[in-house]
Structure formats: structure tokens, C-alpha cells
Design a protein around this motif. Structure first.
Motif, PDB file in Angstrom:
ATOM      1  N   HIS A  48      -3.439   9.643 -28.980  1.00 49.44           N
ATOM      2  CA  HIS A  48      -3.999   9.309 -27.665  1.00 49.44           C
ATOM      3  C   HIS A  48      -3.593  10.387 -26.662  1.00 49.44           C
ATOM      4  O   HIS A  48      -2.424  10.470 -26.272  1.00 49.44           O
ATOM      5  CB  HIS A  48      -3.502   7.930 -27.214  1.00 49.44           C
ATOM      6  N   THR A  49      -4.550  11.201 -26.253  1.00 46.79           N
ATOM      7  CA  THR A  49      -4.270  12.314 -25.349  1.00 46.79           C
ATOM      8  C   THR A  49      -5.492  12.583 -24.476  1.00 46.79           C
ATOM      9  O   THR A  49      -6.621  12.515 -24.954  1.00 46.79           O
ATOM     10  CB  THR A  49      -3.923  13.605 -26.137  1.00 46.79           C
ATOM     11  N   ASP A  50      -5.248  12.910 -23.216  1.00 50.56           N
ATOM     12  CA  ASP A  50      -6.314  13.243 -22.275  1.00 50.56           C
ATOM     13  C   ASP A  50      -6.693  14.714 -22.441  1.00 50.56           C
ATOM     14  O   ASP A  50      -5.838  15.589 -22.344  1.00 50.56           O
ATOM     15  CB  ASP A  50      -5.845  12.960 -20.845  1.00 50.56           C
ATOM     16  N   LEU A  51      -7.968  14.996 -22.653  1.00 53.54           N
ATOM     17  CA  LEU A  51      -8.408  16.381 -22.824  1.00 53.54           C
ATOM     18  C   LEU A  51      -8.137  17.235 -21.597  1.00 53.54           C
ATOM     19  O   LEU A  51      -7.910  18.443 -21.708  1.00 53.54           O
ATOM     20  CB  LEU A  51      -9.920  16.420 -23.121  1.00 53.54           C
ATOM     21  N   SER A  52      -8.188  16.633 -20.426  1.00 57.32           N
ATOM     22  CA  SER A  52      -8.045  17.412 -19.199  1.00 57.32           C
ATOM     23  C   SER A  52      -6.595  17.626 -18.777  1.00 57.32           C
ATOM     24  O   SER A  52      -6.333  18.237 -17.750  1.00 57.32           O
ATOM     25  CB  SER A  52      -8.806  16.733 -18.054  1.00 57.32           C
ATOM     26  N   VAL A  53      -5.634  17.129 -19.566  1.00 60.58           N
ATOM     27  CA  VAL A  53      -4.212  17.307 -19.261  1.00 60.58           C
ATOM     28  C   VAL A  53      -3.585  18.142 -20.380  1.00 60.58           C
ATOM     29  O   VAL A  53      -3.317  17.619 -21.465  1.00 60.58           O
ATOM     30  CB  VAL A  53      -3.491  15.953 -19.132  1.00 60.58           C
ATOM     31  N   PRO A  54      -3.353  19.441 -20.166  1.00 59.74           N
ATOM     32  CA  PRO A  54      -2.849  20.312 -21.236  1.00 59.74           C
ATOM     33  C   PRO A  54      -1.466  19.939 -21.756  1.00 59.74           C
ATOM     34  O   PRO A  54      -1.123  20.280 -22.888  1.00 59.74           O
ATOM     35  CB  PRO A  54      -2.824  21.694 -20.580  1.00 59.74           C
ATOM     36  N   ALA A  55      -0.680  19.232 -20.956  1.00 58.68           N
ATOM     37  CA  ALA A  55       0.675  18.895 -21.392  1.00 58.68           C
ATOM     38  C   ALA A  55       0.639  18.057 -22.666  1.00 58.68           C
ATOM     39  O   ALA A  55      -0.147  17.115 -22.798  1.00 58.68           O
ATOM     40  CB  ALA A  55       1.396  18.117 -20.286  1.00 58.68           C
ATOM     41  N   GLY A  56       1.495  18.411 -23.613  1.00 55.04           N
ATOM     42  CA  GLY A  56       1.613  17.657 -24.849  1.00 55.04           C
ATOM     43  C   GLY A  56       0.748  18.173 -25.979  1.00 55.04           C
ATOM     44  O   GLY A  56       0.852  17.684 -27.117  1.00 55.04           O
ATOM     45  N   TRP A  57      -0.090  19.167 -25.705  1.00 55.60           N
ATOM     46  CA  TRP A  57      -0.979  19.660 -26.750  1.00 55.60           C
ATOM     47  C   TRP A  57      -0.259  20.489 -27.802  1.00 55.60           C
ATOM     48  O   TRP A  57      -0.773  20.701 -28.890  1.00 55.60           O
ATOM     49  CB  TRP A  57      -2.135  20.444 -26.134  1.00 55.60           C
ATOM     50  N   GLU A  58       0.976  20.943 -27.493  1.00 54.97           N
ATOM     51  CA  GLU A  58       1.758  21.646 -28.515  1.00 54.97           C
ATOM     52  C   GLU A  58       1.979  20.728 -29.715  1.00 54.97           C
ATOM     53  O   GLU A  58       1.877  21.144 -30.875  1.00 54.97           O
ATOM     54  CB  GLU A  58       3.105  22.101 -27.950  1.00 54.97           C
ATOM     55  N   THR A  59       2.267  19.444 -29.421  1.00 56.05           N
ATOM     56  CA  THR A  59       2.478  18.473 -30.494  1.00 56.05           C
ATOM     57  C   THR A  59       1.169  18.141 -31.202  1.00 56.05           C
ATOM     58  O   THR A  59       1.122  18.024 -32.437  1.00 56.05           O
ATOM     59  CB  THR A  59       3.100  17.188 -29.923  1.00 56.05           C
ATOM     60  N   VAL A  60       0.098  17.978 -30.427  1.00 48.82           N
ATOM     61  CA  VAL A  60      -1.198  17.629 -31.012  1.00 48.82           C
ATOM     62  C   VAL A  60      -1.655  18.693 -31.993  1.00 48.82           C
ATOM     63  O   VAL A  60      -2.167  18.390 -33.076  1.00 48.82           O
ATOM     64  CB  VAL A  60      -2.251  17.440 -29.901  1.00 48.82           C
ATOM     65  N   LEU A  61      -1.438  19.969 -31.648  1.00 47.41           N
ATOM     66  CA  LEU A  61      -1.942  21.070 -32.465  1.00 47.41           C
ATOM     67  C   LEU A  61      -0.928  21.573 -33.489  1.00 47.41           C
ATOM     68  O   LEU A  61      -1.245  22.479 -34.273  1.00 47.41           O
ATOM     69  CB  LEU A  61      -2.372  22.226 -31.559  1.00 47.41           C
ATOM     70  N   ASP A  62       0.261  20.987 -33.489  1.00 48.92           N
ATOM     71  CA  ASP A  62       1.299  21.436 -34.415  1.00 48.92           C
ATOM     72  C   ASP A  62       0.846  21.254 -35.868  1.00 48.92           C
ATOM     73  O   ASP A  62       0.455  20.163 -36.289  1.00 48.92           O
ATOM     74  CB  ASP A  62       2.584  20.642 -34.172  1.00 48.92           C
ATOM     75  N   GLY A  63       0.890  22.329 -36.637  1.00 49.60           N
ATOM     76  CA  GLY A  63       0.530  22.273 -38.040  1.00 49.60           C
ATOM     77  C   GLY A  63      -0.952  22.254 -38.329  1.00 49.60           C
ATOM     78  O   GLY A  63      -1.362  22.076 -39.493  1.00 49.60           O
ATOM     79  N   ALA A  64      -1.799  22.454 -37.291  1.00 49.23           N
ATOM     80  CA  ALA A  64      -3.248  22.381 -37.493  1.00 49.23           C
ATOM     81  C   ALA A  64      -3.772  23.620 -38.215  1.00 49.23           C
ATOM     82  O   ALA A  64      -3.410  24.750 -37.884  1.00 49.23           O
ATOM     83  CB  ALA A  64      -3.957  22.229 -36.153  1.00 49.23           C
ATOM     84  N   ASP A  65      -4.621  23.401 -39.204  1.00 45.77           N
ATOM     85  CA  ASP A  65      -5.334  24.485 -39.878  1.00 45.77           C
ATOM     86  C   ASP A  65      -6.625  24.838 -39.150  1.00 45.77           C
ATOM     87  O   ASP A  65      -7.143  25.950 -39.282  1.00 45.77           O
ATOM     88  CB  ASP A  65      -5.669  24.084 -41.315  1.00 45.77           C
TER      89      ASP A  65
END
Length: 306
Positions: A48-65
Motif C-alpha cells: 500500500h503506497t501512494d504514487l505521488s509520495v516518493p518516500a518509501g519507494w526504496e523499499t517498494v523497489l528493493d530487489g525488483a527485476d
């Protein structure tokens, strides 16, 4: 693992479903905090993450191919918000970014097209390895009208009666997205996803009539008054105005190459949605044809066919 945004929407869910069918691990990004059982049932990890809020995206994208950025339709924040997420993907070292754009984003008479055109320009200078998917209008957009069409014998067309649309089945768009997210040799490419036929509203009505077993007439819904100033209303009005005068068509060649097969025709899409291929009324289905169509639409969506 592949990150898909706006995953609770029509497009996002279709992409998640197609990825999971290929055995890919998916992190499905959704807005809000309510549960998303339709995504967890597919085996996706829901974030659960807001697209317009960049904070926290490091975790969302961690390990993404790979990262598939789908922005909600007619959202005024896309032009600024999408480039910010490209920057997050670059910092996270995501090796492949796919942006979900639209066919002919350079048509600046439509604000949502202009926004996607600006985002594509920002993507090119973002420093990430990218691919762009540009779909035409979805055949699925007409599905919700089917019960009313069956009841009244009228297809209401907001884009007039004379110009064509190359309607594309959302399942084909999702399969094209899978190819861009998983296959090598496609970096820096812009890929159109267009259906195989340019159909007018009258031709679509004829096909609906053939499969519904009744006469269906296309009715021109002519817009009244000036173009609204609100962003969502202005996007919808200018889009239909453009379709009315110019149509919205393209070539299916690119999509055919991506899929390794011809894209589905509108007739094939409609047959799947209605369950018209040798499907009989089941004992637990309503006798009323309109309610029966509604039931079949719900069942088709639940089964991933619509």
C-alpha cells in the motif's frame, strides 16, 4: 520480482494476472489501506503506497527485476509524479522500467495524452533502461454497457457513428506488458498495442446484435455545452471529441510481433465476455436475460476472462 503499480485497477490487475500465470513473482502496489483479496488470491505481494509520495519507494523497489509504471487514468499528478518514480527506480538500480503510456501521446488536444507525452520525454532522460507500451482504447471499456444494450437494443456512442476505433483486448495488452517486462533486446523501444480492426460504433453494434441475438442500433450521444474545466471532465470530453472527428486507430503489426500471434478481434472478445461459445443457461442463473448477462459478466471477470 516485478513491481506493478495501480495494481487494483483494471489494467494493473490484468498485468498482475498475466505475470502470475507465467510464474513471475509480483509486488502489486495499490493506493489506500483496504485489503485486496483479488490480488492476494493471484499470489501477489500487496503493498500500500501512494504514487505521488516518493518516500518509501526504496523499499517498494528493493530487489525488483522490473518495474511497470501504470498511472491511474485522467490523473493530473501524472506529469510530475511519474518522473519522480523514474528517479527512484534509477537510484534503486532497477534494471528494466516499462511505462504504460497511450497510443499517439503527441495528440496534445487531449490533456491526458499531452501528460503522457511529457512523461515519455522525461523517461528518455531519466537514466533508466526503459520500454514504453502504447495501447489503443480497450474493447473491455464497452463491457459494462452490455446489459443495457441487451435490454434496450441501443449502443450509446460518445464518439459518433462514422469514425473507427482499433479496440484492443486488455488481455492482449497485459500479455504485451509481460513481454516487455521479461524479455531481452527491447530496451529503448516504444511498442503500440492496437487491435486488429478499425470498427465504427455501427459495426460494433452489429456484432453485439449478432451475439446477443437481437437487433442493436448505435445511438450518437452528442456532447452538450462547452468543454468542462475540471481536469477529469476535460480529459473525457476532449478525448471523445477527438474520437468523433478523427477516430482512434492504428496498426496491429507491433502487437502481433510482441504476442507471437494475432491480437483478439472484437468478436472474439465479446464471445468470451458473454460466454456465447456453447454456453447454456445454468440452473442457478437468472431467467431474465439482462440479469443473466450481468451474472456472466461478473463470472467472466472473476475468472479473468473480461
Amino acid at each position: 520480482m516485478i513491481v506493478v503499480t495501480a495494481a487494483a485497477g483494471k489494467t494493473g490487475t490484468a498485468v498482475v494476472r498475466a505475470l502470475r500465470a507465467r510464474g513471475e513473482d509480483v509486488r502489486a502496489v495499490v493506493a489506500g489501506r483496504r485489503p485486496r483479496p483479488e490480488l492476494t488470491a493471484l499470489g501477489a505481494e500487496v503493498v500500500h503506497t501512494d504514487l505521488s509520495v516518493p518516500a518509501g519507494w526504496e523499499t517498494v523497489l528493493d530487489g525488483a527485476d522490473a518495474f511497470h509504471l501504470i498511472w491511474p487514468n485522467f490523473d493530473a499528478e501524472e506529469q510530475d509524479g511519474a518522473p519522480a518514480l523514474f528517479a527512484q527506480a534509477r537510484r534503486a538500480g532497477v534494471p528494466r522500467v516499462v511505462y504504460h503510456s497511450v497510443l499517439r501521446p503527441q495528440l496534445r488536444a487531449m490533456p491526458h495524452h499531452a501528460a503522457k507525452d511529457a512523461v515519455e520525454e522525461a523517461l528518455d532522460g531519466s537514466g533508466v533502461r526503459w520500454r514504453v507500451l502504447q495501447p489503443c482504447a480497450y474493447a473491455d471499456n464497452l463491457d459494462d454497457q452490455l446489459p443495457e444494450v441487451e435490454r434496450t437494443g441501443e449502443l450509446r456512442s460518445h464518439w459518433g457513428l462514422l469514425t473507427g476505433q482499433s479496440l484492443v483486448d486488455l488481455r492482449d495488452v497485459a500479455d504485451a506488458a509481460v513481454a516487455l517486462l521479461t524479455e531481452d533486446g527491447l530496451d529503448g523501444g516504444t511498442f503500440e498495442a492496437v487491435g486488429p480492426q478499425a470498427l465504427t460504433a455501427e459495426q460494433i453494434a452489429d456484432e453485439m446484435g449478432r451475439q446477443l441475438g437481437r437487433e442493436v442500433t448505435a445511438v450518437d450521444v452528442v456532447p452538450q455545452g462547452p468543454v468542462p474545466q475540471g481536469y477529469v471532465s476535460r480529459c473525457a470530453r476532449t478525448m471523445y471529441d477527438h474520437y468523433r472527428y478523427h477516430g482512434f486507430t492504428g496498426s496491429p503489426r507491433v502487437l502481433t510481433d510482441l504476442l507471437g500471434r494475432p491480437p483478439r478481434t472484437y468478436a472474439e472478445h465479446l464471445a468470451d465476455v458473454l460466454g456465447a461459445r456453447a454456453v447454456q443457461v445454468l440452473p442457478d442463473e437468472p431467467d431474465d436475460p439482462v440479469e443473466r448477462t450481468l451474472t456472466r459478466l461478473r463470472d467472466a471477470r472473476a475468472a479473468g476472462r473480461g
